[in-house]
Motif scaffolding. Structure first.
Motif, PDB file in Angstrom:
ATOM      1  N   THR A  84      14.318  13.552  43.559  1.00 14.25           N
ATOM      2  CA  THR A  84      14.873  12.542  43.066  1.00 14.25           C
ATOM      3  C   THR A  84      13.664  11.829  45.362  1.00 14.25           C
ATOM      4  N   VAL A  85      14.054  10.688  45.448  1.00 12.09           N
ATOM      5  CA  VAL A  85      13.147   9.996  45.403  1.00 12.09           C
ATOM      6  C   VAL A  85      13.461   9.015  46.786  1.00 12.09           C
ATOM      7  N   ASP A  86      13.748   8.645  47.647  1.00 16.81           N
ATOM      8  CA  ASP A  86      14.038   6.942  47.879  1.00 16.81           C
ATOM      9  C   ASP A  86      12.365   6.460  49.354  1.00 16.81           C
ATOM     10  N   MET A  87      12.764   5.457  49.201  1.00 13.38           N
ATOM     11  CA  MET A  87      11.768   4.093  50.228  1.00 13.38           C
ATOM     12  C   MET A  87      12.102   4.295  51.416  1.00 13.38           C
ATOM     13  N   GLU A  96      15.659  16.602  46.197  1.00 16.32           N
ATOM     14  CA  GLU A  96      15.839  18.123  44.748  1.00 16.32           C
ATOM     15  C   GLU A  96      17.463  17.830  44.552  1.00 16.32           C
ATOM     16  N   VAL A  97      17.169  17.965  43.107  1.00  9.52           N
ATOM     17  CA  VAL A  97      18.605  18.440  42.709  1.00  9.52           C
ATOM     18  C   VAL A  97      18.207  19.309  41.779  1.00  9.52           C
ATOM     19  N   ASP A  98      18.765  20.285  41.942  1.00 11.41           N
ATOM     20  CA  ASP A  98      19.140  21.780  41.445  1.00 11.41           C
ATOM     21  C   ASP A  98      20.505  21.865  40.140  1.00 11.41           C
ATOM     22  N   ILE A  99      20.628  21.544  39.235  1.00 12.99           N
ATOM     23  CA  ILE A  99      21.470  21.733  38.160  1.00 12.99           C
ATOM     24  C   ILE A  99      21.432  23.296  37.763  1.00 12.99           C
ATOM     25  N   PHE A 100      22.731  23.863  37.770  1.00 11.11           N
ATOM     26  CA  PHE A 100      22.522  25.074  37.048  1.00 11.11           C
ATOM     27  C   PHE A 100      23.567  24.417  35.712  1.00 11.11           C
ATOM     28  N   VAL A 101      23.767  25.212  34.456  1.00 10.65           N
ATOM     29  CA  VAL A 101      24.124  24.442  33.281  1.00 10.65           C
ATOM     30  C   VAL A 101      24.201  25.792  32.549  1.00 10.65           C
ATOM     31  N   GLY A 102      25.982  26.020  32.064  1.00 11.56           N
ATOM     32  CA  GLY A 102      26.363  27.000  31.428  1.00 11.56           C
ATOM     33  C   GLY A 102      27.760  26.551  30.352  1.00 11.56           C
ATOM     34  N   LYS A 103      27.432  27.238  29.517  1.00 13.71           N
ATOM     35  CA  LYS A 103      28.784  26.616  28.296  1.00 13.71           C
ATOM     36  C   LYS A 103      29.582  25.687  28.783  1.00 13.71           C
ATOM     37  N   ASN A 104      30.686  26.368  29.316  1.00 16.69           N
ATOM     38  CA  ASN A 104      31.714  25.580  29.919  1.00 16.69           C
ATOM     39  C   ASN A 104      31.600  25.021  31.240  1.00 16.69           C
ATOM     40  N   TYR A 105      30.076  25.415  31.870  1.00 16.70           N
ATOM     41  CA  TYR A 105      30.192  24.423  33.265  1.00 16.70           C
ATOM     42  C   TYR A 105      28.875  24.304  33.819  1.00 16.70           C
ATOM     43  N   VAL A 106      28.629  23.055  35.177  1.00 15.01           N
ATOM     44  CA  VAL A 106      27.995  22.339  35.465  1.00 15.01           C
ATOM     45  C   VAL A 106      27.981  22.366  36.815  1.00 15.01           C
ATOM     46  N   SER A 108      25.470  20.853  40.168  1.00 10.54           N
ATOM     47  CA  SER A 108      24.491  19.807  40.264  1.00 10.54           C
ATOM     48  C   SER A 108      24.485  20.664  42.297  1.00 10.54           C
ATOM     49  N   VAL A 109      23.010  21.062  42.287  1.00 14.56           N
ATOM     50  CA  VAL A 109      23.043  20.687  44.439  1.00 14.56           C
ATOM     51  C   VAL A 109      21.689  20.030  44.314  1.00 14.56           C
ATOM     52  N   ARG A 110      22.733  19.408  46.119  1.00 16.89           N
ATOM     53  CA  ARG A 110      21.473  17.954  46.015  1.00 16.89           C
ATOM     54  C   ARG A 110      20.911  18.713  47.234  1.00 16.89           C
ATOM     55  N   SER A 111      19.854  18.827  47.244  1.00 17.20           N
ATOM     56  CA  SER A 111      19.174  19.179  49.100  1.00 17.20           C
ATOM     57  C   SER A 111      18.760  17.393  49.060  1.00 17.20           C
ATOM     58  N   ARG A 112      18.477  17.606  51.009  1.00 21.44           N
ATOM     59  CA  ARG A 112      17.321  16.991  51.597  1.00 21.44           C
ATOM     60  C   ARG A 112      17.543  15.520  50.952  1.00 21.44           C
ATOM     61  N   SER A 113      18.543  14.924  50.346  1.00 20.43           N
ATOM     62  CA  SER A 113      18.640  13.551  49.636  1.00 20.43           C
ATOM     63  C   SER A 113      19.953  12.352  50.098  1.00 20.43           C
ATOM     64  N   GLN A 114      19.703  11.205  50.159  1.00 26.88           N
ATOM     65  CA  GLN A 114      20.528  10.149  50.555  1.00 26.88           C
ATOM     66  C   GLN A 114      21.599   9.864  49.337  1.00 26.88           C
ATOM     67  N   GLN A 115      20.858  10.206  48.976  1.00 28.83           N
ATOM     68  CA  GLN A 115      21.299   9.666  47.131  1.00 28.83           C
ATOM     69  C   GLN A 115      22.818  10.027  46.800  1.00 28.83           C
ATOM     70  N   SER A 116      23.456   9.320  45.845  1.00 29.29           N
ATOM     71  CA  SER A 116      24.641  10.169  45.667  1.00 29.29           C
ATOM     72  C   SER A 116      25.235  10.003  44.277  1.00 29.29           C
ATOM     73  N   PHE A 117      25.630  10.908  43.497  1.00 25.60           N
ATOM     74  CA  PHE A 117      25.964  10.222  42.069  1.00 25.60           C
ATOM     75  C   PHE A 117      27.320  10.561  41.965  1.00 25.60           C
ATOM     76  N   LEU A 118      27.727  10.043  42.275  1.00 24.52           N
ATOM     77  CA  LEU A 118      30.247  10.183  42.423  1.00 24.52           C
ATOM     78  C   LEU A 118      30.330   9.517  41.055  1.00 24.52           C
ATOM     79  N   GLY A 119      28.870   7.511  41.192  1.00 24.11           N
ATOM     80  CA  GLY A 119      29.059   7.143  39.980  1.00 24.11           C
ATOM     81  C   GLY A 119      28.678   7.197  38.577  1.00 24.11           C
ATOM     82  N   VAL A 120      27.473   8.800  39.243  1.00 25.97           N
ATOM     83  CA  VAL A 120      27.329   9.225  37.825  1.00 25.97           C
ATOM     84  C   VAL A 120      29.072   9.874  37.129  1.00 25.97           C
TER      85      VAL A 120
END
Length: 321
Positions: A84-87, A96-106, A108-120
């Motif tokens: 992620t990048v912010d001005m 940084e956003v680290d995403i672990f994906v499996g057959k029946n799970y997701v 997401s681990v967000r680090s050092r970022s103020q961006q929110s993904f609640l909207g997603v």
């Protein structure tokens, strides 16, 4: 910190669940779990690692952070790293956003970022016909949200470059513009290092051999790739323009220095003539006829003034003064 932990079935939310109940929903086989963490403690990651059975190397990368954008396969799971990048106050702040994906799970681990993904999450829940694709669509939605937030950054860098170009032909700003251009170039390179690896990695998610987890969402990942391609092209264009602007600015500085040198050379030539005349009449030889002439001094001054005035006129006409 745990942001969200919810179970979904056929594109619709079943319930918010505690972390310790994740394995119960995974065992059902007809649903998937979507968990979001922000700057987690090692104990929190250990808990979800136990529930999901995450690969230890991927968990280590997520825990330490500062990874390059990438997409890696670990057996029947995927590990995705996006930046992620912010001005902030004119400077780029990278998270940084680290995403672990499996057959029946997701996860997401967000680090050092103020961006929110609640909207997603909210948008995905409003579109159950898409969310029923499962974890692959969630990965797309998260990646798409991160990539879309690159566009305003690119626009801000383009605007900054335009402002510098406007001031490039102001004499007082030439040297400061070089500093501003190099600072802008550094920002562009930061963004370039975020976009290029992700563009290369996302190409693995559509066409040819793709991981089975995302096989049903290839068109969506092609859309992410297209966005990254556009952003990367814009970055290259900005970088080329910056290089050109730097060369133009350096040329203008050289031209100004040349103008100063021409002025100095012109004045030096004018005073050299006066110095030459004064040197000749200052030798004081006994038989120099002008030394005892009544009008010698005013004539000498007049001659020196006339020659210097003529040189000044010629240099002025030539644009040197």
């Amino acid at each position: 910190m745990l942001i969200n932990c919810a179970a979904y079935k056929q594109g619709r939310k079943l319930a918010d669940i505690p972390v310790e109940n994740i394995s119960d929903y995974l065992a059902r086989g007809d649903s998937f779990v979507w968990v979001a963490l922000k700057d987690p403690e090692p104990a929190e990651l250990d808990a979800v690692q136990h529930e999901f059975g995450l690969h230890e190397l991927a968990v280590e990368d997520a825990l330490h952070g500062h990874q390059s954008p990438k997409i890696e396969e670990y057996g029947d799971s995927l590990f995705v790293v996006v930046k992620t990048v912010d001005m902030v106050d004119g400077e780029l702040q990278v998270g940084e956003v680290d995403i672990f994906v499996g057959k029946n799970y997701v996860l997401s681990v967000r680090s050092r970022s103020q961006q929110s993904f609640l909207g997603v999450r909210a948008r995905s829940e409003r579109e159950p016909q898409l969310l029923k694709h499962g974890p692959s669509y969630v990965v797309y939605a998260l990646m798409d949200a991160v990539v879309d937030r690159y566009f305003p950054i690119v626009e801000a860098l383009e605007e900054e470059l335009e402002n510098i170009e406007i001031s490039m032909f102001e004499r007082v700003a030439e040297r400061s513009n070089i500093k501003r251009l190099y600072q802008l170039k550094r920002k562009v390179m930061v963004l370039k290092h975020l976009v290029s690896p992700l563009m290369e990695s996302s190409g693995k998610l559509f066409g040819g051999r793709v991981p089975a987890l995302v096989a049903n969402s290839q068109n969506y990942f092609r859309d992410v790739y297209d966005h990254l391609y556009r952003i990367n092209s814009s970055i290259d264009a900005i970088r080329d323009t910056i290089n050109t602007a730097i060369q133009v600015n350096l040329s203008m500085v050289a031209i100004d220095e040349s103008e100063v040198n021409k002025r100095l050379a012109a004045w030096a030539a004018i005073f050299a003539v006066a110095t030459a005349f004064a040197g000749i009449w200052g030798m004081n030889f006994k038989w120099m006829p002008e030394l005892n002439w009544k009008y010698g001094y005013p004539v000498a001054l007049g001659l020196m003034s006339s020659v210097c005035g003529y040189l000044y006129y010629r240099f002025r006409k030539a644009g040197w003064l």
